[in-house]
Write a protein that holds these residues in place. Sequence first.
Motif, PDB file in Angstrom:
ATOM      1  N   ALA A  28       0.828  -1.205   0.000  1.00  0.00           N
ATOM      2  CA  ALA A  28       0.000   0.000   0.000  1.00  0.00           C
ATOM      3  C   ALA A  28       0.865   1.258   0.000  1.00  0.00           C
ATOM      4  CB  ALA A  28      -0.931  -0.008   1.209  1.00  0.00           C
ATOM      5  N   VAL A  29       1.938   1.259   0.783  1.00  0.00           N
ATOM      6  CA  VAL A  29       2.845   2.408   0.801  1.00  0.00           C
ATOM      7  C   VAL A  29       3.546   2.542  -0.553  1.00  0.00           C
ATOM      8  CG1 VAL A  29       4.983   3.281   1.836  1.00  0.00           C
ATOM      9  CG2 VAL A  29       3.162   2.418   3.289  1.00  0.00           C
ATOM     10  N   GLY A  30       3.943   1.436  -1.142  1.00  0.00           N
ATOM     11  CA  GLY A  30       4.580   1.468  -2.455  1.00  0.00           C
ATOM     12  C   GLY A  30       3.659   2.016  -3.534  1.00  0.00           C
ATOM     13  N   VAL A  31       2.391   1.609  -3.510  1.00  0.00           N
ATOM     14  CA  VAL A  31       1.419   2.112  -4.484  1.00  0.00           C
ATOM     15  C   VAL A  31       1.255   3.618  -4.307  1.00  0.00           C
ATOM     16  CG1 VAL A  31      -1.029   2.102  -5.090  1.00  0.00           C
ATOM     17  CG2 VAL A  31       0.174  -0.045  -4.802  1.00  0.00           C
ATOM     18  N   THR A  32       1.151   4.052  -3.062  1.00  0.00           N
ATOM     19  CA  THR A  32       0.987   5.478  -2.800  1.00  0.00           C
ATOM     20  C   THR A  32       2.184   6.277  -3.305  1.00  0.00           C
ATOM     21  OG1 THR A  32      -0.322   4.938  -0.847  1.00  0.00           O
ATOM     22  CG2 THR A  32       0.558   7.169  -0.987  1.00  0.00           C
ATOM     23  N   LEU A  33       3.384   5.803  -3.008  1.00  0.00           N
ATOM     24  CA  LEU A  33       4.583   6.508  -3.467  1.00  0.00           C
ATOM     25  C   LEU A  33       4.689   6.524  -4.989  1.00  0.00           C
ATOM     26  CD1 LEU A  33       7.235   5.327  -0.874  1.00  0.00           C
ATOM     27  CD2 LEU A  33       6.146   7.566  -1.049  1.00  0.00           C
ATOM     28  N   ALA A  34       4.356   5.419  -5.625  1.00  0.00           N
ATOM     29  CA  ALA A  34       4.434   5.352  -7.084  1.00  0.00           C
ATOM     30  C   ALA A  34       3.432   6.302  -7.736  1.00  0.00           C
ATOM     31  CB  ALA A  34       4.202   3.923  -7.570  1.00  0.00           C
ATOM     32  N   VAL A  35       2.231   6.396  -7.178  1.00  0.00           N
ATOM     33  CA  VAL A  35       1.210   7.278  -7.757  1.00  0.00           C
ATOM     34  C   VAL A  35       1.573   8.747  -7.521  1.00  0.00           C
ATOM     35  CG1 VAL A  35      -1.214   7.959  -7.573  1.00  0.00           C
ATOM     36  CG2 VAL A  35      -0.612   5.560  -7.709  1.00  0.00           C
ATOM     37  N   VAL A  36       2.116   9.057  -6.350  1.00  0.00           N
ATOM     38  CA  VAL A  36       2.541  10.437  -6.085  1.00  0.00           C
ATOM     39  C   VAL A  36       3.701  10.810  -7.001  1.00  0.00           C
ATOM     40  CG1 VAL A  36       3.639  11.908  -4.342  1.00  0.00           C
ATOM     41  CG2 VAL A  36       1.670  10.523  -3.727  1.00  0.00           C
ATOM     42  N   ALA A  37       4.662   9.912  -7.185  1.00  0.00           N
ATOM     43  CA  ALA A  37       5.785  10.178  -8.086  1.00  0.00           C
ATOM     44  C   ALA A  37       5.296  10.337  -9.522  1.00  0.00           C
ATOM     45  CB  ALA A  37       6.815   9.064  -7.990  1.00  0.00           C
ATOM     46  N   TRP A  38       4.326   9.530  -9.911  1.00  0.00           N
ATOM     47  CA  TRP A  38       3.754   9.646 -11.256  1.00  0.00           C
ATOM     48  C   TRP A  38       3.122  11.019 -11.451  1.00  0.00           C
ATOM     49  CZ3 TRP A  38      -1.598  10.028 -12.314  1.00  0.00           C
ATOM     50  CH2 TRP A  38      -1.916  10.036 -13.666  1.00  0.00           C
ATOM     51  N   GLY A  39       2.343  11.467 -10.473  1.00  0.00           N
ATOM     52  CA  GLY A  39       1.703  12.778 -10.575  1.00  0.00           C
ATOM     53  C   GLY A  39       2.719  13.903 -10.667  1.00  0.00           C
ATOM     54  N   TYR A  40       3.769  13.816  -9.860  1.00  0.00           N
ATOM     55  CA  TYR A  40       4.803  14.852  -9.915  1.00  0.00           C
ATOM     56  C   TYR A  40       5.517  14.848 -11.263  1.00  0.00           C
ATOM     57  CZ  TYR A  40       9.005  17.510  -9.055  1.00  0.00           C
ATOM     58  OH  TYR A  40      10.009  18.423  -9.159  1.00  0.00           O
ATOM     59  N   LEU A  41       5.821  13.665 -11.773  1.00  0.00           N
ATOM     60  CA  LEU A  41       6.522  13.589 -13.061  1.00  0.00           C
ATOM     61  C   LEU A  41       5.648  14.077 -14.217  1.00  0.00           C
ATOM     62  CD1 LEU A  41       8.486  10.281 -12.594  1.00  0.00           C
ATOM     63  CD2 LEU A  41       9.446  12.567 -12.852  1.00  0.00           C
ATOM     64  N   VAL A  42       4.350  13.824 -14.148  1.00  0.00           N
ATOM     65  CA  VAL A  42       3.452  14.341 -15.183  1.00  0.00           C
ATOM     66  C   VAL A  42       3.423  15.868 -15.122  1.00  0.00           C
ATOM     67  CG1 VAL A  42       1.020  14.504 -15.859  1.00  0.00           C
ATOM     68  CG2 VAL A  42       2.038  12.281 -15.410  1.00  0.00           C
ATOM     69  N   TYR A  43       3.343  16.405 -13.902  1.00  0.00           N
ATOM     70  CA  TYR A  43       3.363  17.863 -13.739  1.00  0.00           C
ATOM     71  C   TYR A  43       4.675  18.443 -14.269  1.00  0.00           C
ATOM     72  CZ  TYR A  43       3.217  22.423 -11.496  1.00  0.00           C
ATOM     73  OH  TYR A  43       3.238  23.765 -11.255  1.00  0.00           O
ATOM     74  N   ALA A  44       5.806  17.784 -13.960  1.00  0.00           N
ATOM     75  CA  ALA A  44       7.107  18.256 -14.437  1.00  0.00           C
ATOM     76  C   ALA A  44       7.196  18.162 -15.954  1.00  0.00           C
ATOM     77  CB  ALA A  44       8.227  17.443 -13.794  1.00  0.00           C
ATOM     78  N   ALA A  45       6.645  17.100 -16.538  1.00  0.00           N
ATOM     79  CA  ALA A  45       6.676  16.960 -17.997  1.00  0.00           C
ATOM     80  C   ALA A  45       5.872  18.073 -18.661  1.00  0.00           C
ATOM     81  CB  ALA A  45       6.132  15.594 -18.398  1.00  0.00           C
ATOM     82  N   LEU A  78       0.572   0.204 -11.010  1.00  0.00           N
ATOM     83  CA  LEU A  78      -0.479  -0.723 -11.428  1.00  0.00           C
ATOM     84  C   LEU A  78      -0.111  -2.175 -11.098  1.00  0.00           C
ATOM     85  CD1 LEU A  78      -1.550   0.833 -14.829  1.00  0.00           C
ATOM     86  CD2 LEU A  78      -2.852   0.799 -12.700  1.00  0.00           C
ATOM     87  N   MET A  79       1.159  -2.520 -11.243  1.00  0.00           N
ATOM     88  CA  MET A  79       1.591  -3.877 -10.894  1.00  0.00           C
ATOM     89  C   MET A  79       1.452  -4.121  -9.385  1.00  0.00           C
ATOM     90  SD  MET A  79       2.367  -5.634 -13.519  1.00  0.00           S
ATOM     91  CE  MET A  79       1.061  -4.822 -14.388  1.00  0.00           C
ATOM     92  N   MET A  80       1.793  -3.114  -8.590  1.00  0.00           N
ATOM     93  CA  MET A  80       1.656  -3.274  -7.144  1.00  0.00           C
ATOM     94  C   MET A  80       0.191  -3.331  -6.722  1.00  0.00           C
ATOM     95  SD  MET A  80       4.764  -1.240  -5.310  1.00  0.00           S
ATOM     96  CE  MET A  80       4.657   0.287  -6.205  1.00  0.00           C
TER      97      MET A  80
END
Length: 125
Positions: A28-45, A78-80
């Motif tokens: 659950a912590v891994g999914v949360t971190l991955a989704v937060v990192a995804w959101g930040y990277l999309v914003y940065a892109a 998604l895998m997690m």
Amino acid sequence: MAGEGKRAGSRRAARPRPTFRPRLLLLAVGVTLAVVAWGYLVYAAIDFGSSARSGDGGAWAFLALASVGAIACLFLGLMMIARLLRSLGITTPPPSAAPAVDTADELGPGTPPAPRAPGGRRAAR
């Protein structure tokens, strides 16, 4: 009357006691971190893309890196999620399929496969 007889008893088994499973917490912590990192990277892109369009040539490389990173974070998340759902018992693993035996390979190369019966499996019974 329903409480008599040799099979008279509770129709439901006792509920299993919930236990703490650290693996589920870690997923659950891994999914949360991955989704937060995804959101930040999309914003940065998006930010790198707007600066690249305004003339900053080096921003194109950062845009590509942020896009690839966002794709990787989303895939990992998604895998997690799939593993978490399987660990919770919400989904089940796919049935293991036996490898199909090709009769044309057993008879030799160039031999056409046997014709199929019309109607499918139900009609063949």
